[in-house]
Design a protein around this motif. Structure first.
Motif, PDB file in Angstrom:
ATOM      1  N   VAL A   1       0.848  -1.190   0.000  1.00  0.00           N
ATOM      2  CA  VAL A   1       0.000   0.000   0.000  1.00  0.00           C
ATOM      3  C   VAL A   1       0.885   1.241   0.000  1.00  0.00           C
ATOM      4  N   VAL A   2       0.605   2.137  -0.946  1.00  0.00           N
ATOM      5  CA  VAL A   2       1.274   3.436  -1.001  1.00  0.00           C
ATOM      6  C   VAL A   2       0.226   4.495  -0.730  1.00  0.00           C
ATOM      7  N   ARG A   3       0.515   5.375   0.206  1.00  0.00           N
ATOM      8  CA  ARG A   3      -0.449   6.403   0.614  1.00  0.00           C
ATOM      9  C   ARG A   3       0.038   7.771   0.151  1.00  0.00           C
TER      10      ARG A   3
ATOM     11  N   ALA B   1      -5.168  14.159  -6.101  1.00  0.00           N
ATOM     12  CA  ALA B   1      -5.974  13.867  -7.290  1.00  0.00           C
ATOM     13  C   ALA B   1      -5.147  14.057  -8.561  1.00  0.00           C
ATOM     14  N   ALA B   2      -4.295  15.084  -8.586  1.00  0.00           N
ATOM     15  CA  ALA B   2      -3.451  15.308  -9.758  1.00  0.00           C
ATOM     16  C   ALA B   2      -2.456  14.169  -9.938  1.00  0.00           C
TER      17      ALA B   2
ATOM     18  N   MET C   1      -5.477  -1.609  -7.267  1.00  0.00           N
ATOM     19  CA  MET C   1      -6.711  -1.098  -6.676  1.00  0.00           C
ATOM     20  C   MET C   1      -6.443   0.311  -6.148  1.00  0.00           C
ATOM     21  N   VAL C   2      -7.384   1.218  -6.404  1.00  0.00           N
ATOM     22  CA  VAL C   2      -7.250   2.611  -6.006  1.00  0.00           C
ATOM     23  C   VAL C   2      -8.388   2.957  -5.049  1.00  0.00           C
ATOM     24  N   LEU C   3      -8.050   3.596  -3.940  1.00  0.00           N
ATOM     25  CA  LEU C   3      -9.046   4.067  -2.965  1.00  0.00           C
ATOM     26  C   LEU C   3      -8.897   5.573  -2.796  1.00  0.00           C
ATOM     27  N   TRP C   4     -10.018   6.288  -2.799  1.00  0.00           N
ATOM     28  CA  TRP C   4     -10.006   7.737  -2.718  1.00  0.00           C
ATOM     29  C   TRP C   4     -10.772   8.196  -1.475  1.00  0.00           C
ATOM     30  N   PHE C   5     -10.106   9.037  -0.646  1.00  0.00           N
ATOM     31  CA  PHE C   5     -10.707   9.583   0.564  1.00  0.00           C
ATOM     32  C   PHE C   5     -10.626  11.110   0.493  1.00  0.00           C
ATOM     33  N   PRO C   6     -11.674  11.772  -0.006  1.00  0.00           N
ATOM     34  CA  PRO C   6     -11.620  13.228  -0.123  1.00  0.00           C
ATOM     35  C   PRO C   6     -11.676  13.905   1.241  1.00  0.00           C
TER      36      PRO C   6
ATOM     37  N   GLU D   1      -7.023  15.615   4.939  1.00  0.00           N
ATOM     38  CA  GLU D   1      -6.736  16.107   3.598  1.00  0.00           C
ATOM     39  C   GLU D   1      -7.267  15.104   2.572  1.00  0.00           C
ATOM     40  N   ASP D   2      -7.151  15.452   1.285  1.00  0.00           N
ATOM     41  CA  ASP D   2      -7.386  14.462   0.239  1.00  0.00           C
ATOM     42  C   ASP D   2      -6.342  13.360   0.374  1.00  0.00           C
ATOM     43  N   VAL D   3      -6.789  12.119   0.427  1.00  0.00           N
ATOM     44  CA  VAL D   3      -5.881  10.982   0.577  1.00  0.00           C
ATOM     45  C   VAL D   3      -6.164   9.967  -0.520  1.00  0.00           C
ATOM     46  N   LEU D   4      -5.095   9.526  -1.172  1.00  0.00           N
ATOM     47  CA  LEU D   4      -5.178   8.496  -2.200  1.00  0.00           C
ATOM     48  C   LEU D   4      -4.374   7.295  -1.734  1.00  0.00           C
TER      49      LEU D   4
END
Length: 448
Positions: A20-22, A29-30, A65-70, A78-81
């Protein structure tokens, strides 16, 4: 938010099924758009399959797999990917290298994700410290304590005391600022009563015998006794490996040897020490000095006696809670009855293994009794930092109460209450603690 976007692996390096890379910050998002060639963040908290590619060569790096936490509904606020990659080192390395090429991103420092969570109001300092403890937990006892603290048990207790002190301080300052107005006659006496109650609560909290700190770092069990009674052999037997040199020569062990163990779900450190005797050897003298110091500092002393030695032990001073073990019973025709001992020795033979299982169970029972000694009370403090701050707070409360009793003036009472409240706020992070933050979060692992 006008701040850097950080990234780091949140799983340990090496071969694994998943890595997992955070990524956290305004450019998260960019970064996803660059990795997916223009892709947008998926729906919040929905795992989505995506192809990750290099920006310059368009080479496929991984199918992940991508998880998005706005923001603000994320760990850091913060925005977390999160990128859930295949766990090979080549895959992880390629993605991290690609992220490092992006000018808007930089690698995270130790504990920086958790620090941002604290700064974003997602948790207090005691909860942040509990996360580090949970990551480091190796026993069930450490896990349970860290989880309880991470859920806010300790922080809530300290914050309730701080709020009570702030309220008391407000009443004292009302007496100061509005001395010519109509102030209830019993206002100051109510402040004194509440301050006494908080003082008593903190004093009881500090008188916990260091249980929380011991659960976190390990209960120390010292093996002590005369030379050649079998201390090092017992250490090897408990550790199930050869960690100490064993010979027939008295004084073989010269230094303190420590071995961590899990005893009934609690962390313990078994400490082997030099044999206690008078000697002219300078090196052995230092070993004996260290042995006595280790025995004095131990939470539990396991005193070993040779079953064949019927002479009273001259160099060991027994404590009421010492666990006396009589070794080498295999050399005797019947169980020993060692004369002159106030405690009944547990007969064992390290050579044959007789009695070792019983000794381990006895140690487990002793450690559990120590750990559970304050189980019904408030959550125990877990760090020296907490203990020092609470001690300073207690001293401030004592000064305030003494000042109120001898008529030093409400101004000085107010200042002592202010210092006491500030000490409590420093534990949870409710004051300016920039230097404190640097020290705390430098102990975290990268990616947490």
């Amino acid at each position: 938010m006008d701040r850097d976007t950080i990234f780091a692996p949140s799983t340990a390096p090496g071969r694994a099924g998943i890595a997992v890379v955070r990524i956290s910050g305004p450019a998260a998002a960019a970064a996803l758009a660059l990795l997916t060639r223009g892709g947008k963040p998926p729906p919040p908290r929905v795992a989505t399959l995506a192809n990750l590619s290099a920006a310059e060569s368009t080479e496929l790096l991984d199918r992940a797999m991508v998880l998005w936490f706005p923001a603000p509904a994320s760990f850091t606020g913060e925005d977390v990917l999160e990128l859930h990659l295949h766990g090979g080192t080549a895959v992880t390395g390629a993605v991290l290298e690609e992220l490092s090429r992006m000018p808007s991103l930089r690698p995270a420092g130790p504990g920086e994700f958790t620090r941002r969570a604290f700064e974003g109001g997602k948790l207090d300092l005691t909860e942040a410290e509990a996360i580090a403890d949970l990551v480091d937990a190796e026993t069930a006892g450490q896990r349970r304590q860290a989880l309880r603290q991470m859920q806010g048990a300790l922080g809530s207790l300290y914050e309730s005391w701080r709020e009570q002190l702030v309220a008391a301080l407000a009443h004292v300052e009302a007496v100061i600022d509005f001395s010519e107005e109509e102030i209830p006659d019993d206002l100051l006496s109510r402040v004194i009563a509440s301050t006494q109650a908080i003082r008593d609560d903190i004093a009881r909290h500090l008188a916990d015998g260091g249980v929380g700190e011991r659960i976190r770092s390990g209960f120390r069990i010292a093996l002590t006794g005369a030379p050649n009674v079998g201390k090092s052999s017992l250490l090897n037997a408990l550790a199930k490996r050869d960690v100490a040199i064993v010979t027939d020569i008295p004084g073989t062990t010269r230094d303190v040897i420590e071995v961590p163990m899990d005893l009934g779900g609690y962390a313990a450190v078994i400490v082997d020490t030099a044999g206690l005797r008078e000697t002219s050897d300078v090196v052995e003298q230092e070993g004996v000095r260290r042995a006595r110091a280790a025995a004095d500092e131990a939470d539990l002393r396991l005193v070993m006696i040779d079953a064949g030695d019927q002479v009273a032990v001259e160099h060991v001073i027994f404590r009421d809670d010492d666990l006396v073990v009589v070794n080498k019973i295999d050399l005797l025709p019947s169980p020993p009855a060692h004369a002159g001992l106030a405690s009944v020795g547990l007969p064992i033979s390290v050579k044959t293994g007789a009695g070792i299982d019983g000794l381990v169970q006895l140690l487990v029972g002793r450690v559990k009794a120590l750990a559970d000694s304050h189980a019904d009370e408030a959550p125990p403090l877990t760090r020296l930092r907490h203990r020092l701050a609470l001690t300073a707070c207690l001293e401030g409360l004592e000064r305030a109460l003494a000042g109120a009793a001898d008529g030093r003036g409400v101004e000085l009472v107010a200042e002592d209450l202010r210092l006491a409240a500030r000490g409590l706020g420093g534990i949870t992070g409710r004051v300016d603690v920039e230097e404190l933050l640097d020290r705390i979060f430098s102990e975290f692992c990268i990616g947490k």
